[in-house]
Design a protein around this motif. Structure first.
Motif, PDB file in Angstrom:
ATOM      1  N   ASP A   4       0.801  -1.221   0.000  1.00  0.00           N
ATOM      2  CA  ASP A   4       0.000   0.000   0.000  1.00  0.00           C
ATOM      3  C   ASP A   4       0.846   1.290   0.000  1.00  0.00           C
ATOM      4  O   ASP A   4       0.306   2.380   0.158  1.00  0.00           O
ATOM      5  CB  ASP A   4      -0.958   0.012   1.174  1.00  0.00           C
ATOM      6  N   SER A   7      -0.353   3.884  -2.722  1.00  0.00           N
ATOM      7  CA  SER A   7      -1.646   4.487  -2.400  1.00  0.00           C
ATOM      8  C   SER A   7      -1.535   5.415  -1.193  1.00  0.00           C
ATOM      9  O   SER A   7      -2.186   6.473  -1.157  1.00  0.00           O
ATOM     10  CB  SER A   7      -2.720   3.426  -2.180  1.00  0.00           C
ATOM     11  N   GLU A   8      -0.705   5.055  -0.222  1.00  0.00           N
ATOM     12  CA  GLU A   8      -0.504   5.943   0.937  1.00  0.00           C
ATOM     13  C   GLU A   8       0.096   7.274   0.518  1.00  0.00           C
ATOM     14  O   GLU A   8      -0.347   8.338   0.969  1.00  0.00           O
ATOM     15  CB  GLU A   8       0.395   5.272   1.975  1.00  0.00           C
ATOM     16  N   ASP A  11      -2.469   9.331  -1.439  1.00  0.00           N
ATOM     17  CA  ASP A  11      -3.426   9.934  -0.501  1.00  0.00           C
ATOM     18  C   ASP A  11      -2.804  11.145   0.185  1.00  0.00           C
ATOM     19  O   ASP A  11      -3.436  12.191   0.325  1.00  0.00           O
ATOM     20  CB  ASP A  11      -3.876   8.919   0.548  1.00  0.00           C
ATOM     21  N   GLU A  14      -2.613  14.056  -2.275  1.00  0.00           N
ATOM     22  CA  GLU A  14      -3.930  14.638  -2.556  1.00  0.00           C
ATOM     23  C   GLU A  14      -4.380  15.587  -1.454  1.00  0.00           C
ATOM     24  O   GLU A  14      -5.141  16.513  -1.702  1.00  0.00           O
ATOM     25  CB  GLU A  14      -4.967  13.533  -2.765  1.00  0.00           C
ATOM     26  N   ASP A  15      -3.904  15.368  -0.251  1.00  0.00           N
ATOM     27  CA  ASP A  15      -4.298  16.211   0.879  1.00  0.00           C
ATOM     28  C   ASP A  15      -3.439  17.469   1.036  1.00  0.00           C
ATOM     29  O   ASP A  15      -3.736  18.319   1.876  1.00  0.00           O
ATOM     30  CB  ASP A  15      -4.233  15.408   2.185  1.00  0.00           C
TER      31      ASP A  15
END
Length: 72
Positions: A4, A7-8, A11, A14-15
């Motif tokens: 992961d 994906s981590e 994420d 994106e923030d």
């Protein structure tokens, strides 16, 4: 690496606030000493040691030295 990891990091990215920028950008735009070798040069050297391609780090390390050392 854990499955992961990508994906981590996506994420996390994106923030981020859209107005954020890197410390290298800040240093470059504010006439500050750049940590080019410590940040990108070390990545290039380590990647070479382990046989991993890091073209963006190689490009930055090749292009930015005139600004990093103040001779722009």
């Amino acid at each position: 690496m854990p499955d992961d990891t990508v994906s981590e990091w996506l994420d996390f990215a994106e923030d981020l606030d859209p107005g954020m920028y890197s410390s290298l950008d800040y240093d470059l735009t504010h006439d500050k000493p750049m940590e080019l070798d410590a940040l990108n040069g070390s990545v290039v050297r380590h990647a070479d040691d382990v046989g991993v391609a890091v073209p963006l780090n190689e490009a930055l390390t090749a292009i930015l030295p005139p600004w990093a050392d103040g001779s722009d």
